[in-house]
Design a protein around this motif. Structure first.
Motif, PDB file in Angstrom:
ATOM      1  N   VAL A  51      29.071  90.595  48.384  1.00  0.00           N
ATOM      2  CA  VAL A  51      29.336  89.178  48.602  1.00  0.00           C
ATOM      3  C   VAL A  51      28.022  88.409  48.711  1.00  0.00           C
ATOM      4  O   VAL A  51      27.888  87.303  48.168  1.00  0.00           O
ATOM      5  CB  VAL A  51      30.196  88.977  49.871  1.00  0.00           C
ATOM      6  CG1 VAL A  51      30.292  87.505  50.221  1.00  0.00           C
ATOM      7  CG2 VAL A  51      31.592  89.543  49.657  1.00  0.00           C
ATOM      8  N   ALA A  52      27.027  88.994  49.380  1.00  0.00           N
ATOM      9  CA  ALA A  52      25.730  88.323  49.505  1.00  0.00           C
ATOM     10  C   ALA A  52      25.061  88.199  48.143  1.00  0.00           C
ATOM     11  O   ALA A  52      24.513  87.144  47.801  1.00  0.00           O
ATOM     12  CB  ALA A  52      24.838  89.091  50.471  1.00  0.00           C
ATOM     13  N   ALA A  59      25.320  82.788  42.540  1.00  0.00           N
ATOM     14  CA  ALA A  59      26.040  81.533  42.299  1.00  0.00           C
ATOM     15  C   ALA A  59      25.180  80.335  42.669  1.00  0.00           C
ATOM     16  O   ALA A  59      25.186  79.319  41.978  1.00  0.00           O
ATOM     17  CB  ALA A  59      27.348  81.515  43.091  1.00  0.00           C
ATOM     18  N   LYS A  60      24.425  80.454  43.758  1.00  0.00           N
ATOM     19  CA  LYS A  60      23.532  79.360  44.154  1.00  0.00           C
ATOM     20  C   LYS A  60      22.465  79.109  43.093  1.00  0.00           C
ATOM     21  O   LYS A  60      21.984  77.994  42.939  1.00  0.00           O
ATOM     22  CB  LYS A  60      22.858  79.692  45.486  1.00  0.00           C
ATOM     23  CG  LYS A  60      23.754  79.558  46.698  1.00  0.00           C
ATOM     24  CD  LYS A  60      22.960  79.813  47.967  1.00  0.00           C
ATOM     25  CE  LYS A  60      23.838  79.640  49.205  1.00  0.00           C
ATOM     26  NZ  LYS A  60      23.070  79.885  50.450  1.00  0.00           N
ATOM     27  N   ASN A 101      20.370  93.683  56.878  1.00  0.00           N
ATOM     28  CA  ASN A 101      19.775  94.164  55.627  1.00  0.00           C
ATOM     29  C   ASN A 101      20.417  93.476  54.421  1.00  0.00           C
ATOM     30  O   ASN A 101      19.732  93.071  53.470  1.00  0.00           O
ATOM     31  CB  ASN A 101      19.938  95.683  55.522  1.00  0.00           C
ATOM     32  CG  ASN A 101      19.115  96.282  54.397  1.00  0.00           C
ATOM     33  OD1 ASN A 101      17.983  95.869  54.157  1.00  0.00           O
ATOM     34  ND2 ASN A 101      19.681  97.239  53.693  1.00  0.00           N
ATOM     35  N   ALA A 102      21.743  93.342  54.446  1.00  0.00           N
ATOM     36  CA  ALA A 102      22.437  92.681  53.338  1.00  0.00           C
ATOM     37  C   ALA A 102      22.117  91.194  53.285  1.00  0.00           C
ATOM     38  O   ALA A 102      22.012  90.609  52.201  1.00  0.00           O
ATOM     39  CB  ALA A 102      23.948  92.883  53.473  1.00  0.00           C
ATOM     40  N   MET A 103      21.918  90.582  54.449  1.00  0.00           N
ATOM     41  CA  MET A 103      21.639  89.148  54.492  1.00  0.00           C
ATOM     42  C   MET A 103      20.315  88.801  53.809  1.00  0.00           C
ATOM     43  O   MET A 103      20.103  87.663  53.393  1.00  0.00           O
ATOM     44  CB  MET A 103      21.602  88.671  55.948  1.00  0.00           C
ATOM     45  CG  MET A 103      22.938  88.728  56.658  1.00  0.00           C
ATOM     46  SD  MET A 103      24.012  87.361  56.217  1.00  0.00           S
ATOM     47  CE  MET A 103      23.312  86.069  57.235  1.00  0.00           C
ATOM     48  N   LEU A 109      20.336  86.919  50.504  1.00  0.00           N
ATOM     49  CA  LEU A 109      20.589  85.484  50.423  1.00  0.00           C
ATOM     50  C   LEU A 109      19.304  84.677  50.276  1.00  0.00           C
ATOM     51  O   LEU A 109      19.344  83.507  49.927  1.00  0.00           O
ATOM     52  CB  LEU A 109      21.349  85.006  51.664  1.00  0.00           C
ATOM     53  CG  LEU A 109      22.783  85.519  51.803  1.00  0.00           C
ATOM     54  CD1 LEU A 109      23.368  85.078  53.126  1.00  0.00           C
ATOM     55  CD2 LEU A 109      23.644  85.029  50.652  1.00  0.00           C
ATOM     56  N   ARG A 110      18.162  85.316  50.531  1.00  0.00           N
ATOM     57  CA  ARG A 110      16.895  84.596  50.383  1.00  0.00           C
ATOM     58  C   ARG A 110      16.575  84.402  48.914  1.00  0.00           C
ATOM     59  O   ARG A 110      16.732  85.313  48.111  1.00  0.00           O
ATOM     60  CB  ARG A 110      15.755  85.371  51.049  1.00  0.00           C
ATOM     61  CG  ARG A 110      15.861  85.467  52.563  1.00  0.00           C
ATOM     62  CD  ARG A 110      14.641  86.153  53.139  1.00  0.00           C
ATOM     63  NE  ARG A 110      14.441  87.475  52.532  1.00  0.00           N
ATOM     64  CZ  ARG A 110      13.451  88.301  52.867  1.00  0.00           C
ATOM     65  NH1 ARG A 110      12.566  87.928  53.766  1.00  0.00           N
ATOM     66  NH2 ARG A 110      13.344  89.477  52.290  1.00  0.00           N
ATOM     67  N   ARG A 111      16.114  83.226  48.571  1.00  0.00           N
ATOM     68  CA  ARG A 111      15.737  82.938  47.184  1.00  0.00           C
ATOM     69  C   ARG A 111      14.352  83.489  46.918  1.00  0.00           C
ATOM     70  O   ARG A 111      13.439  83.316  47.714  1.00  0.00           O
ATOM     71  CB  ARG A 111      15.755  81.428  46.925  1.00  0.00           C
ATOM     72  CG  ARG A 111      15.500  81.078  45.465  1.00  0.00           C
ATOM     73  CD  ARG A 111      15.403  79.581  45.265  1.00  0.00           C
ATOM     74  NE  ARG A 111      15.241  79.274  43.854  1.00  0.00           N
ATOM     75  CZ  ARG A 111      16.204  78.939  43.042  1.00  0.00           C
ATOM     76  NH1 ARG A 111      17.427  78.860  43.509  1.00  0.00           N
ATOM     77  NH2 ARG A 111      15.990  78.683  41.781  1.00  0.00           N
TER      78      ARG A 111
END
Length: 641
Positions: free
Chosen positions: A281-282, A288-289, A612-614, A617-619
């Motif tokens: 999901v992350a 998508a972003k 770790n999964a989050m 989300l960093r670009r």
């Protein structure tokens, strides 16, 4: 009232109430001589935290699924029965905290979808009988004229019919800078006006807009399971009964009920279960972003294995819009403008695809082309013969000149040959019985095509193959400019399909990049089909495994790199989760790890997996990773300048 409702119905309500009751239990134990009041508060805390867990466990059991909730339920109930109230409360409380943390994190990783929904416009200003009327965006009808003022959201997909303005299209294409729009340009719902005033004719409304299709695709993708996740589901189906059997045997053999119950709790693979979905999901949310739509977890995993990328030439490596590149004058009595004017007058009555290019170039250089030729005759495979102003004009290849027995064609042959070798399409122009010049057109190579190839190599793609139906010389010129590893030219759609199959038979995981029309067979057969410039194309968004919104070639290596990072994160999380469970089980069997301590360590491992999964989300800024790649790109850009 709304605050009270949010507190009673929020995802943190259960662990908060349970934690408060546990704290009250400890306080009562310190203030009162008897343990009864403290025990009651502790059991109450276990009941509050454990009730949702027991309900889920029973529901799963009724569906013939022995899940993690059942493990915790049995352990907690057993702990209460044997008087281990603190262990029962601690286990259920920590499990409830873990569940709330998991829900919060998944909602956070779905932020890309929430942001897309947030940009959906609520109202539209339409023209009704000459008056401006504000209506809900969903009620705009196809064909109506919508007004877009400075600062407003575009409520529909449509075509600009009047006005100029700059639109922020970041929500659709990922483009960071506003895009200038004027009459004839396409606009998308959810984009924001940064200046100007536009009149837009609606072509897509409601669920038919690009934004709505993107939201639908991201929603589906984040719910789709990857192969690894499906394996983990099958793993849990036998792992959970195995842990229950181990706990039962251990309890019977040792006569220690607490040991058996502790094994039940410690064996919960909570971190293992969440390790895959939170990563997927992350990863999909980050993509998508950035304007990259990935169809689901399965395709995200497959993308991480891509080692060959096959690309179509026209519209992918090139812009798909031929431009006039050269005019060579062969008649001393004429100049460039005259040669171009004769070519344009002849092409004015032609249906040839390149006719528009010649006419546009002539108009841009001030040439006068009035009306149509008196006669136009296409010569299949050779060119056209036109009569204009009483003069016969030929425009085509050498075979056309030979058919009309033109004299002194040697200069034209040499010129056309050098143009073809440079990747241009030459057209010889003759007026009456004299060759007057040669005009050349070429499809412009995208300036970021060479960089894309370099970044694909930097992303550990072994080979980039160009598959094109164009002529060999043209293909080689584009290949040289972009740095592709292999060129296959003169291909029909079925030939492109065969090329993809051949690469797959060689053991490669193949991504095919195309426009989704003549490349459709190859796109469908490739391990991953990638549609370029999918904004506004319903077919591309619905059929491609990956759709790159906008026309940015660099999104492709970015997508592959993100897929590799996501799969690496999944593997890291699996290792963390499995290692934690194994060490805790050993700790219980060898002594020293209690039920409460084990559950605390277990929840810490869940937190580690989530954090770790989050990180996905960093670009990340995307640039070729090696100096050699950068230098190669610069050299090619200079050669093409």
């Amino acid at each position: 009232m709304s605050t009270l409702r949010s507190l009673t119905e929020g995802r943190w309500t259960v662990p908060s109430v349970a934690g408060l009751l546990i704290a009250i239990s400890f306080l009562l134990d310190r203030l009162m001589d008897t343990d009864a009041a403290g025990d009651i508060a502790m059991v109450a805390g276990a009941v509050v935290a454990g009730t949702p867990i027991v309900a889920k466990g029973v529901s799963a059991l009724l569906a013939k699924v022995v899940g993690i909730d059942l493990l915790v339920s049995v352990a907690a109930i057993g702990a209460v029965i044997i008087g281990e109230h603190w262990e029962a409360a601690a286990v259920t409380f920590l499990f409830a905290v873990g569940h709330s943390l998991e829900t919060t994190t998944l909602n956070r990783t779905r932020s890309a979808l929430a942001e897309l929904v947030a940009v959906a416009p609520d109202v539209a200003v339409v023209m009704h009988d000459g008056a401006q009327v504000e209506v809900p965006a969903a009620q705009v009808a196809t064909g109506e004229i919508v007004l877009v003022k400075n600062g407003a959201k575009v409520p529909v997909d449509g075509i600009v019919i009047d006005g100029t303005g700059g639109l922020d299209e970041a929500s659709i294409t990922g483009e960071s800078l506003p895009v200038e729009k004027s009459a004839g340009d396409e606009v998308f719902a959810g984009t924001v006006s940064r200046g100007g005033f536009l009149q837009v004719k609606a072509t897509g409304v409601g669920a038919d807009t690009t934004l709505a299709r993107i939201i639908h695709r991201v929603e589906e993708a984040q719910d789709a399971k990857a192969a690894t996740q499906l394996f983990m589901d099958r793993f849990s189906a036998w792992y959970t009964p195995a842990i229950m059997a181990l706990a039962l045997v251990a309890g019977l053999v040792t006569g220690d009920v607490v040991l058996g119950l502790t094994l039940l709790v410690i064996g919960c693979p909570g971190a293992l279960v969440i390790s895959i979905p939170v990563s997927i999901v992350a990863g999909i949310g980050r993509a998508a972003k950035d304007g990259i739509l990935i169809k689901g977890g399965e395709f995200l995993e497959t993308s991480a294995r891509i080692d060959v990328v096959a690309v179509d030439k026209t519209g992918t490596l090139t812009r798909g819009r031929p431009q006039l590149t050269e005019v060579v004058v062969l008649d001393p009595g004429m100049d460039r403008a005259q040669v171009l004017t004769w070519a344009a007058r002849a092409e004015a009555g032609s249906e040839h695809p390149l006719a528009r290019t010649i006419l546009d170039a002539a108009a841009a250089e001030g040439a006068t082309v009035h009306g149509l030729p008196e006669a136009t005759e296409p010569v299949p495979g050779k060119g056209i013969v036109a009569t204009t102003d009483g003069r016969r004009v030929l425009i085509g290849n050498l075979a056309l000149l030979e058919q009309f027995e033109m004299a002194d064609t040697s200069a034209a042959v040499r010129t056309a040959g050098s143009m073809a070798a440079a990747g241009q399409t030459p057209m010889i122009v003759a007026v009456d019985d004299l060759v007057v010049g040669v005009v050349a057109v070429a499809d412009e190579v995208r300036r970021d095509a060479a960089r894309m190839v370099a970044e694909l190599h930097a992303a550990r793609v072994d080979k980039v193959v160009m598959l094109t139906g164009d002529a060999r010389l043209v293909a080689e010129a584009v290949g040289k400019a972009t740095g592709v590893d292999e060129i296959r030219a003169g291909l029909l759609p079925e030939d492109k399909l065969d090329a993809v199959l051949e690469l797959q038979r060689e053991g490669h995981t193949v991504a095919m990049v195309g426009d989704g029309v003549n490349d459709a067979p190859a796109l469908a057969t490739a391990d991953i089909g990638v549609a370029m410039g999918a904004a506004g194309s319903a077919v591309a968004i619905e059929t491609a495994d990956i759709a790159l919104m906008g026309d940015n070639l660099l999104k492709l290596p970015e997508a592959i790199s993100l897929a590799r990072r996501t799969v690496a994160t999944m593997r890291q999380n699996i290792v963390i989760a499995v290692t934690t469970v194994v060490l805790l089980l050993l700790g219980v069997l060898l002594g020293g790890v209690t039920m409460a301590i084990g559950m605390l360590v277990h929840e810490v491992s869940v937190l580690v997996v989530i954090v770790n999964a989050m990180r996905l989300l960093r670009r990340r800024s995307h640039a070729p990773s090696s100096p050699d790649a950068v230098a190669a790109v610069e050299r090619r850009l200079l050669q093409n300048a």
